[in-house]
Design a protein around this motif. Sequence first.
Motif, short mmCIF file in Angstrom:
data_model
loop_
_atom_site.label_atom_id
_atom_site.label_comp_id
_atom_site.label_asym_id
_atom_site.label_seq_id
_atom_site.Cartn_x
_atom_site.Cartn_y
_atom_site.Cartn_z
N LEU A 165 0.92 -1.21 -0.03
CA LEU A 165 0.07 -0.07 0.02
C LEU A 165 0.85 1.29 -0.02
N VAL A 166 2.11 1.17 0.59
CA VAL A 166 2.74 2.40 0.54
C VAL A 166 3.47 2.34 -0.63
N ILE A 167 4.04 1.57 -1.28
CA ILE A 167 4.52 1.88 -2.66
C ILE A 167 3.60 2.20 -3.61
N LEU A 168 2.27 1.48 -3.36
CA LEU A 168 1.35 1.84 -4.28
C LEU A 168 0.89 3.76 -4.35
N THR A 169 0.68 3.94 -2.92
CA THR A 169 0.55 5.55 -2.61
C THR A 169 1.77 6.18 -3.26
N VAL A 170 2.88 6.02 -3.01
CA VAL A 170 4.04 6.86 -3.54
C VAL A 170 3.82 6.61 -4.97
N TYR A 171 3.70 5.78 -5.68
CA TYR A 171 3.67 5.49 -6.99
C TYR A 171 2.38 6.56 -7.79
N ILE B 140 0.36 11.45 -10.29
CA ILE B 140 -0.48 12.63 -10.36
C ILE B 140 0.47 13.91 -10.56
N PHE B 141 1.76 13.99 -10.17
CA PHE B 141 2.81 14.88 -10.21
C PHE B 141 3.14 15.01 -11.76
N PHE B 142 3.06 14.02 -12.48
CA PHE B 142 3.59 14.14 -13.60
C PHE B 142 2.29 14.31 -14.77
N LEU B 143 1.32 13.95 -14.41
CA LEU B 143 0.04 14.38 -14.96
C LEU B 143 -0.31 15.92 -14.99
N GLY B 144 0.01 16.35 -13.79
CA GLY B 144 0.03 17.92 -13.62
C GLY B 144 0.71 18.73 -14.30
N LEU C 49 1.48 12.74 -27.94
CA LEU C 49 0.46 12.79 -26.59
C LEU C 49 0.47 11.24 -26.03
N LEU C 50 0.55 10.25 -26.87
CA LEU C 50 0.42 8.86 -26.29
C LEU C 50 1.72 8.74 -25.65
N THR C 51 2.82 9.07 -25.96
CA THR C 51 4.29 8.76 -25.43
C THR C 51 4.17 9.64 -24.10
N HIS C 52 3.63 11.09 -24.18
CA HIS C 52 3.44 11.72 -22.68
C HIS C 52 2.63 11.02 -21.74
N LEU C 53 1.67 10.56 -22.23
CA LEU C 53 0.55 9.80 -21.24
C LEU C 53 1.46 8.56 -20.81
N CYS D 49 4.63 8.16 -20.54
CA CYS D 49 5.42 8.59 -19.11
C CYS D 49 4.73 8.94 -17.86
N VAL D 50 3.60 9.34 -18.12
CA VAL D 50 2.81 9.58 -16.75
C VAL D 50 2.56 8.31 -16.06
N LEU D 51 2.07 7.37 -16.92
CA LEU D 51 1.58 6.10 -16.39
C LEU D 51 2.84 5.23 -15.79
N GLN D 52 3.86 5.40 -16.57
CA GLN D 52 5.18 4.71 -16.14
C GLN D 52 6.60 5.53 -15.94
N TRP D 53 6.22 6.73 -15.20
CA TRP D 53 7.16 7.52 -14.71
C TRP D 53 8.46 6.83 -14.01
N ALA D 54 8.32 5.85 -13.32
CA ALA D 54 9.40 5.19 -12.61
C ALA D 54 10.19 4.33 -13.78
N ASN D 55 9.84 4.24 -15.13
CA ASN D 55 10.39 3.40 -15.92
C ASN D 55 11.21 4.20 -16.89
N PRO D 56 12.36 4.06 -16.62
CA PRO D 56 13.39 4.72 -17.73
C PRO D 56 13.15 4.50 -19.05
N PHE D 57 12.65 2.96 -19.24
CA PHE D 57 12.76 2.86 -20.80
C PHE D 57 11.34 3.63 -21.27
N ALA D 58 10.37 3.77 -20.55
CA ALA D 58 9.07 4.79 -20.88
C ALA D 58 9.75 6.27 -21.47
#
Length: 434
Positions: A86-92, A97-101, A175-179, A181-190
Amino acid sequence: MEYLIFIAKSSLVIALFFICFQVFLRNETFFKAKRWFLLAGIFVAMAFPFLIITKVVFVNTPVVDFNQLTNTVVNQSSVENINWWLVILTVYAMGCIFFLGRFLVQLASLFSLINKGTSTRVGKYKMIEVTADTSAFSFFNYIVYNPSLHTANELKTIIKHEELHAKQKHSLDMLLTHLLCVLQWANPFAWWYKKMVSVNLEYLVDDAIVSHQNKKEYQYLLLQQSVHSMASLSVTNTFFNSLVKKRIVMLNKSKSRKESILKMGLVIPMLFCAVVAFNTKTIAQSKSVSNDLVSVTPKITVVENSKTIRVKDSVKTLENKAKKQAKAAHVQSKEKQAKVSNTFNFQIEDNAQATITPVSMTTPIREVKTPKNSYLTSKKPLIIINGEVMPSSFDMNLLIPENIEHINIFKSQSAIDRFGKKGENGVVEITTKK
């Protein structure tokens, strides 16, 4: 936890497509096909977690005699364990939310710049002249540029470049690649994937431009624009970017052979291996006894006084023989009436289970009665799983032992005190792993 698994699996697919592109396709010149390959990678990444291969395994589930279980109560610790998932999910989620903003702020800045400019419609495109020190870019049918930064001849080539971006709907790719990166912001490959998509789009338009224009003049224009340091928005397709050298190298590269496009298929075995490794779900089921097997009479070998007898209808014949001997023994003393003079030793061979059970009897075969206290005749206990009362028809054998965290057994008065009258037959309280 399911969301994190979804992210992990989709990130794996993005990594596979990125590696395949970098190793096999990076230097190829079929840019349009490469564009569709990269777009396919995004859609496959979103669909991959839902592609599950189901494998059914039949297991023998032991029957539990609840009457033999003792009363056990597991006391819960007063200190609750930290749910790290739950902690990891909350942080993710906070990162998403930050990258979407940030992405929404970029869009707002883009439309603010468009609204401040002077708009002129040319065909199906809107030409937006601005005074800001920004590189020319396109966003869908909007083409934004600062005329004071370019000569008339340069501006003509730049506008043609951006019109091709708009015509081929390259803004959708961005737009697709930006979204992504929002969804997979922790994945450097994105992030590397987004940059790779952007560069390939520039290669695609550059290749189209030089087919109708002098290649050297166009390269000179790219070098000239690289001297200026102009701001740009990452969500748009810009004429200038920091990869001018690579764009010029690609313009002078010889065309790839047509059969090289088959390299794209190399990602398929990679995806297949990923499905087998990560998307195979094993379901354990209890073995069921076929009705056909029940109706088959087992093979029985009877040994009477060291003499082997083969009997077809074994049970019926043995019963008749025993009855005759019991009737003959009736004329003897009362003590010997209940016994049979001959001893029958026989083996029952069950073809379905491939087992042989030896049995020895000195009395006629009679109907076997189930003891009153047997669990086969006892009333079913109340079954509670994760706090939910199961119906009386619930089969305990369907539970997978590996998924059970602990079991509490309540019997007699302790079950009634805790669960009321519905617990008079005993209570089995089961907690499964989350």
